[in-house]
Design an enzyme around this catalytic site. Structure first.
Site, mmCIF file in Angstrom:
data_model
loop_
_atom_site.group_PDB
_atom_site.id
_atom_site.type_symbol
_atom_site.label_atom_id
_atom_site.label_comp_id
_atom_site.label_asym_id
_atom_site.label_seq_id
_atom_site.Cartn_x
_atom_site.Cartn_y
_atom_site.Cartn_z
ATOM 1 N N ARG A 48 0.903 -1.159 0.000
ATOM 2 C CA ARG A 48 0.000 0.000 0.000
ATOM 3 C C ARG A 48 0.930 1.194 0.000
ATOM 4 N NH1 ARG A 48 -2.601 4.037 -0.595
ATOM 5 N NH2 ARG A 48 -4.512 4.630 0.535
ATOM 6 N N HIS A 55 2.080 7.145 1.591
ATOM 7 C CA HIS A 55 0.968 8.082 1.525
ATOM 8 C C HIS A 55 0.749 8.740 2.892
ATOM 9 C CE1 HIS A 55 -0.831 4.387 3.137
ATOM 10 N NE2 HIS A 55 -1.792 5.141 3.639
ATOM 11 N N HIS A 83 -2.756 10.982 5.218
ATOM 12 C CA HIS A 83 -4.175 11.339 5.230
ATOM 13 C C HIS A 83 -4.406 12.624 6.017
ATOM 14 C CE1 HIS A 83 -4.957 7.096 4.135
ATOM 15 N NE2 HIS A 83 -4.167 6.768 5.133
ATOM 16 N N GLU A 89 -5.123 7.579 11.390
ATOM 17 C CA GLU A 89 -5.396 6.197 10.981
ATOM 18 C C GLU A 89 -5.067 5.242 12.120
ATOM 19 O OE1 GLU A 89 -3.948 4.816 7.089
ATOM 20 O OE2 GLU A 89 -2.970 3.157 8.165
ATOM 21 N N HIS A 98 3.316 7.236 5.775
ATOM 22 C CA HIS A 98 3.526 5.847 6.142
ATOM 23 C C HIS A 98 3.292 4.942 4.941
ATOM 24 C CE1 HIS A 98 -0.733 6.859 6.867
ATOM 25 N NE2 HIS A 98 -1.003 5.621 6.523
ATOM 26 N N GLU A 120 -11.332 6.600 1.186
ATOM 27 C CA GLU A 120 -10.053 5.987 0.831
ATOM 28 C C GLU A 120 -9.526 6.534 -0.491
ATOM 29 O OE1 GLU A 120 -6.749 3.387 1.266
ATOM 30 O OE2 GLU A 120 -8.193 4.273 2.642
ATOM 31 N N HIS A 165 -25.247 -1.203 29.034
ATOM 32 C CA HIS A 165 -24.335 -0.105 29.329
ATOM 33 C C HIS A 165 -24.545 1.005 28.316
ATOM 34 C CE1 HIS A 165 -22.314 -2.257 26.075
ATOM 35 N NE2 HIS A 165 -21.584 -1.172 25.849
ATOM 36 N N HIS A 207 -22.078 4.635 26.528
ATOM 37 C CA HIS A 207 -20.790 5.331 26.447
ATOM 38 C C HIS A 207 -21.029 6.848 26.441
ATOM 39 C CE1 HIS A 207 -18.836 1.510 25.581
ATOM 40 N NE2 HIS A 207 -19.847 1.269 24.766
ATOM 41 N N GLU A 257 -20.231 4.464 19.489
ATOM 42 C CA GLU A 257 -19.546 3.173 19.374
ATOM 43 C C GLU A 257 -19.623 2.695 17.924
ATOM 44 O OE1 GLU A 257 -20.618 -1.352 20.623
ATOM 45 O OE2 GLU A 257 -20.475 0.074 22.292
#
Length: 476
Positions: A151, A154, A156, A160, A199, A222, A334, A336, A341
């Site tokens: 890959r 590149h 972003h 990531e 990276h 992407e 529960h 958050h 999530e």
């Protein structure tokens, strides 16, 4: 340990969803019925004569049942066109629990429904706000690189975060101080690259790698990556020549467009490949982490590993929990308080009901490769649909720390009188039993199956059919 079934069965049905956090070695009850939804009216929960006032789970895949929109005598069959395999994967869409209500947005997406971009010995697919409008805070990319496949270099706009699903991968990166980083990762390992950090990724022997990428914006695409080859293809060669102090014709063979994913040569060891220039220095940052090597927090029904900025300091915008949920067990009720999530289901089948306030709730079913969203502060659980197979899930958040509130713990740490006035005003006996169960206020993040906890200790002989009949009489 002796069976105490009658006393527990006299308690409120609310106890069925809450189990005491007592880690005990247990074995399943042996009986002819596999699931708690079987009743006096036959083995087909989609029959009009079947009654289940408590909305037990139904594992339609394992039990080879075809869902129908029939519940407790209401509804009827489907006469028109059908996608039966899809229905079987989502029984709670076809026949929602009686507690579902309102018009909540869709909170489920399958990577199998995402467009696949196929490249040289690799591929990628993504789930963003475009595929799933509720995926607002995070976006996910599933990528596969065969052995030696790269890959390309590149960066972003977004940070990531990644989890290695299978195989081995080499990552390289550069920090803002010019420090170099190279590491080889395997299944269960993570990496995190802050926004703008360059990276690359490369699949290693023997089978390359597959991983899940998470970006800290649902708007991520992407296709919008900043690629080395794409940049150079759109820069005058005279400028490239001046920048690198080489004649322009040196760059005549540069790619004319982005390479993105492509077959590369097989890498040597990190030591062999480490840059040898005078200005090369090792990064002081640790961009990778071995999540599955963390010591797990064990619960009565499974194990949890949490990775966030407290044990992976560079990961400032993404926190995650890895859940191993045993057969029949449940991630406790529960919510958050600090982020939505974003869940990725690695193995098994699950049922999740999301409570959105204002009387709104909706139940979704998930299989391996599915993505789930639970918006911030909405109450929920994750229930393993199978009583035979484990469930493996990643809970991921756009946050620096993992945070959750446990309903069990809240009830245990609230004055008994106040809880009783809320839930058991006309039933003091159930109030007493409920208070005894939650008294420890101990979070049991993954709860084992309730009937196992109260009834069966290791080595104890139990007549499973007798226990089951007694349980049926109470419920039905």
């Amino acid at each position: 340990m002796h069976l105490q079934i009658p006393a527990f069965l006299a308690a409120s049905a609310f106890l069925t969803g809450l189990c005491a956090a007592v880690p005990v070695e247990q074995r399943p009850i042996k009986g002819k019925h596999a699931g708690p939804h079987r009743g006096h009216h036959g083995d087909d929960p989609f029959n009009k004569d079947f009654r289940d006032p408590y909305d037990h789970k139904i594992d339609t895949v394992a039990e080879d049942l075809q869902p129908l929109p029939i519940r407790n005598g209401q509804g009827t069959s489907i006469l028109g066109p059908r996608n039966k395999p899809r229905e079987k994967q989502n029984p709670d869409m076809i026949r929602p629990p009686s507690t579902d209500h309102g018009s909540m947005q869709n909170m489920r997406w399958s990577m199998a429904d995402s467009h696949v971009r196929i490249e040289e010995n690799g591929w990628t697919r993504q789930t963003t706000v475009r595929e799933m409008p509720t995926s607002k805070q995070l976006a996910g990319v599933n990528m596969r690189l065969d052995e030696g496949v790269i890959r390309e270099l590149h960066w972003h706009k977004e940070a990531e975060w990644a989890y290695v699903l299978e195989g081995s991968v080499r990552v390289t990166a550069l920090d803002v101080e010019g420090g170099t980083f190279v590491d080889d990762l395997n299944k269960g390992d993570l990496w995190y690259f802050p926004s703008g950090h360059p990276h690359s990724l490369q699949g290693l022997a023997p089978n390359g790698t597959e991983f899940l990428l998470i970006f800290d914006s649902g708007e991520f695409s992407e296709e919008s990556t900043f690629l080395l080859t794409d940049w150079l293809a759109h820069t005058p060669k005279s400028v490239i020549s001046e920048n690198f102090r080489l004649p322009p014709n040196t760059f005549d063979s540069l790619p004319e467009s982005e390479k993105y994913i492509f077959q590369g040569s097989l890498p040597g060891s990190i030591d062999e490949e480490w840059p040898k220039g005078k200005g090369v220095k090792k990064s002081k940052l640790q961009f990778t982490h071995h999540m599955l090597e963390q010591e797990a927090k064990n619960s009565t029904g499974g194990a949890v590993r949490i990775t966030d900025s407290r044990n992976f300091p560079i990961s400032k915008t993404v926190a995650a929990a890895h859940l191993d949920i045993h057969p029949g067990a449940m991630r406790e009720m529960h919510w958050h308080p600090n982020a939505d999530e974003w869940s990725f289901f690695i193995r098994g089948r699950a049922r999740v009901t999301i409570f959105a306030a204002e009387g709104n709730a909706r139940t979704f079913d998930y299989s391996a490769g599915d993505v789930g969203i639970v918006p911030q502060n909405m109450g929920h659980f994750i229930e393993n649909l199978s009583d035979d197979e484990p469930l493996e899930v990643l809970e991921i958040f756009r946050a620096d720390e993992f945070q959750d509130f446990s309903l069990f713990q809240w009830m245990g740490e609230t004055p008994k009188r106040l809880v009783a006035d809320h839930l058991f005003k006309t039933d003091p006996e159930s109030a007493r039993k409920f208070a005894e169960v939650v008294e420890s206020a101990e979070k049991d993040v993954i709860k084992s199956k309730w009937r196992k906890d109260v009834g069966v200790a290791e080595g104890e002989e139990v007549d499973g059919d007798e226990v089951w009949e007694e349980f049926q009489e109470y419920e039905l």
